[in-house]
Write a protein that holds these residues in place. Structure first.
Motif: not given
Length: 144
Positions: A59-60, A62-63, A67, A79
Motif C-alpha cells: 500500500d505504501l 503504491k501510494q 505520487e 510518503t
C-alpha cells in the motif's frame, strides 16, 4: 525330522519378516503422508501470515508510485520516508516465508531504502524503478 523343524522355523521367520516389512512400508507411507499434510498446513498458515505483513508495504509503495506518476517526486519522497519503519516490522515475518525469493526481495527493499533515504533526491526514473522493483516480487509472493 530336524530338517522339517528347521524348514518350518525358516518359513515362519520368512512370513514374520514379510509381515514386518509390509507393516514398515505402511508406516513409512503414513509418515510420508503426514509430513506432506503438515507441510501443506504450514504453507497455508505461512501464506495467511504473509498478507498482513506484505499488504501495508505494498500500500505504501503504491501510494509512492502514484505520487511519482503524478509528477510529485517530493510527495513520493515524503510518503516513502515511512518505508524504513514499516519494512523493519514486515521483513522478519516475510523473510522465513519467502524462501528462495528472499534475496531478491531484500535487495529490492534495500534499493527503496537507499533511494528514498532522508535527504535523498532521486530522479523520476530511479524512484519509479526502485518502487516497481519491490512491488513486483512482493505482489508475486502473495499471489497478486
Amino acid at each position: 525330522m530336524r530338517f522339517n523343524r528347521l524348514f518350518t522355523t525358516g518359513m515362519a521367520l520368512t512370513v514374520v519378516g514379510a509381515i514386518g516389512l509390509t507393516a514398515c512400508s505402511s508406516q513409512k507411507e503414513a509418515a510420508r503422508q503426514a509430513t506432506e499434510k503438515l507441510a501443506d498446513t504450514a504453507k497455508a498458515t505461512g501464506q495467511a501470515a504473509l498478507a498482513p505483513a506484505v499488504q501495508p508495504v505494498l500500500d505504501l509503495l503504491k501510494q509512492g508510485e502514484g505520487e511519482v506518476k503524478a509528477g510529485n517526486l517530493g510527495g513520493a519522497v515524503a510518503t516513502l520516508g515511512g518505508f524504513k519503519g514499516l519494512w523493519e516490522k514486515a521483513a522478519p515475518v516475510i523473510q522465513p516465508l519467502a524462501g528462495d525469493k528472499w534475496a531478491s526481495i531484500n535487495t529490492a527493499a534495500n534499493t527503496v531504502l537507499s533511494t528514498f533515504d532522508k535527504g535523498a533526491t532521486p530522479d523520476v526514473a530511479a524512484a519509479s524503478a526502485a518502487i516497481s522493483g519491490l512491488i513486483g516480487p512482493l505482489s508475486a509472493l502473495i499471489g497478486k
